[in-house]
Design a protein around this motif. Structure first.
Motif, mmCIF file in Angstrom:
data_model
loop_
_atom_site.group_PDB
_atom_site.id
_atom_site.type_symbol
_atom_site.label_atom_id
_atom_site.label_comp_id
_atom_site.label_asym_id
_atom_site.label_seq_id
_atom_site.Cartn_x
_atom_site.Cartn_y
_atom_site.Cartn_z
ATOM 1 N N THR A 77 -62.538 34.643 32.217
ATOM 2 C CA THR A 77 -61.891 34.767 33.518
ATOM 3 C C THR A 77 -60.384 34.576 33.402
ATOM 4 O O THR A 77 -59.594 35.317 33.999
ATOM 5 C CB THR A 77 -62.481 33.747 34.501
ATOM 6 N N ARG A 81 -57.648 37.627 34.156
ATOM 7 C CA ARG A 81 -56.625 37.541 35.202
ATOM 8 C C ARG A 81 -55.219 37.721 34.631
ATOM 9 O O ARG A 81 -54.361 38.385 35.226
ATOM 10 C CB ARG A 81 -56.725 36.192 35.930
ATOM 11 N N SER A 84 -54.739 41.429 33.809
ATOM 12 C CA SER A 84 -54.654 42.205 35.039
ATOM 13 C C SER A 84 -53.246 42.113 35.627
ATOM 14 O O SER A 84 -52.675 43.115 36.087
ATOM 15 C CB SER A 84 -55.692 41.709 36.053
ATOM 16 N N GLN A 102 -53.571 46.230 42.575
ATOM 17 C CA GLN A 102 -54.402 45.038 42.639
ATOM 18 C C GLN A 102 -55.444 45.134 43.751
ATOM 19 O O GLN A 102 -55.912 44.142 44.292
ATOM 20 C CB GLN A 102 -53.534 43.800 42.857
ATOM 21 N N ASP A 104 -58.787 45.456 45.842
ATOM 22 C CA ASP A 104 -60.115 44.900 45.608
ATOM 23 C C ASP A 104 -61.155 45.973 45.325
ATOM 24 O O ASP A 104 -62.254 45.670 44.863
ATOM 25 C CB ASP A 104 -60.570 44.073 46.823
ATOM 26 N N ASN A 108 -62.420 44.613 37.914
ATOM 27 C CA ASN A 108 -61.676 43.560 37.211
ATOM 28 C C ASN A 108 -60.556 42.929 38.039
ATOM 29 O O ASN A 108 -59.624 42.355 37.475
ATOM 30 C CB ASN A 108 -61.075 44.097 35.904
ATOM 31 N N ARG A 109 -60.640 43.025 39.378
ATOM 32 C CA ARG A 109 -59.597 42.427 40.195
ATOM 33 C C ARG A 109 -60.043 41.102 40.811
ATOM 34 O O ARG A 109 -59.233 40.232 41.070
ATOM 35 C CB ARG A 109 -59.164 43.391 41.307
ATOM 36 N N ARG A 110 -61.321 40.952 41.053
ATOM 37 C CA ARG A 110 -61.850 39.717 41.624
ATOM 38 C C ARG A 110 -62.816 39.035 40.670
ATOM 39 O O ARG A 110 -63.690 38.278 41.069
ATOM 40 C CB ARG A 110 -62.558 40.013 42.944
ATOM 41 N N GLY A 111 -62.646 39.289 39.403
ATOM 42 C CA GLY A 111 -63.561 38.769 38.391
ATOM 43 C C GLY A 111 -63.806 39.849 37.357
ATOM 44 O O GLY A 111 -63.199 40.920 37.399
ATOM 45 N N THR A 113 -65.768 42.795 35.369
ATOM 46 C CA THR A 113 -66.741 43.855 35.593
ATOM 47 C C THR A 113 -67.234 44.294 34.222
ATOM 48 O O THR A 113 -66.681 45.208 33.615
ATOM 49 C CB THR A 113 -66.113 45.040 36.354
ATOM 50 N N GLY A 148 -68.732 42.583 41.029
ATOM 51 C CA GLY A 148 -68.225 43.547 41.986
ATOM 52 C C GLY A 148 -69.225 44.686 42.161
ATOM 53 O O GLY A 148 -70.129 44.876 41.345
#
Length: 304
Positions: A77, A81, A84, A102, A104, A108-111, A113, A148
């Motif tokens: 993680t 981040r 990213s 960025q 959503d 790979n933007r909120r965790g 994938t 996601g």
């Protein structure tokens, strides 16, 4: 939470990946006698999809593609981040870009994938031929919360430079086009199979395809003469002090039933982590993961 809880005997992994063990290697531990003499098995998490892992392994790469390969509880993680931000959100001067990529609705933007966790298409995700969404309570929601609501086609179509995060490791399992000497995938007539055929418990993953019927696993011979195709893309390998990784895994998703030192439920986090050949944790023994990852880095350096 990205992985299934460690196996304590009452919660066996749903799939095990059979891998080749070089001659002379120790193949069994004092606590296990069921491993075949020429194979080692790697436990896989509930969301693992063999055809998706193979699709990732044979993925055509761009020179600016970034592959993050990290061990379990070693900083996936954190690195996801950081990269990213560097690739899509922050400029060379350290300031945020006026229009950063960025959203959503991108992978790979909120965790993470993971490509090996995503069905290739929306149609396959809807059908769920592997039944992964029935393996945990409210499986579709749980899967989307972790990875996601994405499929392989969307992951592969993300804006460049593309970023892929995975727990897959080593030259056998990472995209083969990272390395010099890759070969074109030969398409044989009638080779494509219905994905529901992968629903059996034992999964044997060869370099070119996944088989569920054979008992032997072929090992690629990297020493023979091969085409001079050059590797491309970038590999970021994430490692962590093994003691820290063990402590993090022990507390992951709550304390395991067998505790640190073991009890009637199992050997305990410490002993389970140290088992070289029969570690029941997802993706197997951390030491084997590091060793094979180091060999992959050496292969990349030799080809540089």
């Amino acid at each position: 939470a990205k992985m299934a809880p460690p196996n304590t005997g009452s919660n066996p992994p749903l799939y095990r990946l059979r891998t080749h063990v070089p001659s002379g290697s120790r193949t069994t531990s004092p606590t296990t006698t069921s491993s075949p003499p020429a194979a080692r098995t790697i436990p896989l998490p509930w969301w693992f999809l063999p055809p998706s892992a193979h699709r990732f392994q044979t993925l055509p790469l761009h020179p600016d593609d970034v592959i993050i390969s990290s061990g379990i509880k070693m900083g996936t993680t954190w690195m996801n981040r950081i990269l990213s931000l560097l690739l899509h959100e922050v400029g060379d001067d350290g300031a945020f870009l006026p229009d950063p990529v960025q959203r959503d609705d991108l992978p790979n933007r909120r965790g993470q994938t993971y490509p090996e966790a995503c069905y290739a298409t929306r149609a396959l995700r809807s059908r769920d031929p592997f039944g992964i969404f029935s393996r945990v309570p409210d499986g579709r929601t749980a899967h989307a919360a972790v990875f996601g609501d994405f499929v392989g086609e969307e992951l592969e179509g993300q804006p460049r430079p593309r970023m892929f995060a995975t727990h897959l490791f080593g030259r056998r399992f990472l995209p083969e086009r990272l390395f010099d000497g890759w070969e074109e995938e030969e398409e044989e007539e009638g080779e494509e199979e219905e994905e529901s055929a992968w629903s059996c418990e034992g999964v044997e993953w060869e370099r070119r395809k996944v088989r569920t019927k054979e008992c032997q696993t072929a090992t690629p011979n990297y020493d023979r003469a091969r085409p001079s195709n050059s590797g491309t893309g970038k590999l970021v390998l994430v490692l962590r002090n093994a003691k820290d990784a063990l402590s993090s895994l022990h507390h992951f998703r709550g304390l395991p039933q067998d505790g640190w030192s073991g009890n009637r439920h199992g050997p305990g986090s410490f002993r389970r982590f140290l088992l070289l050949d029969d570690c029941p944790n997802a993706m197997g023994c951390a030491f084997s993961w590091i060793k094979e990852s180091d060999e992959a880095v050496e292969a990349l350096l030799d080809g540089a």
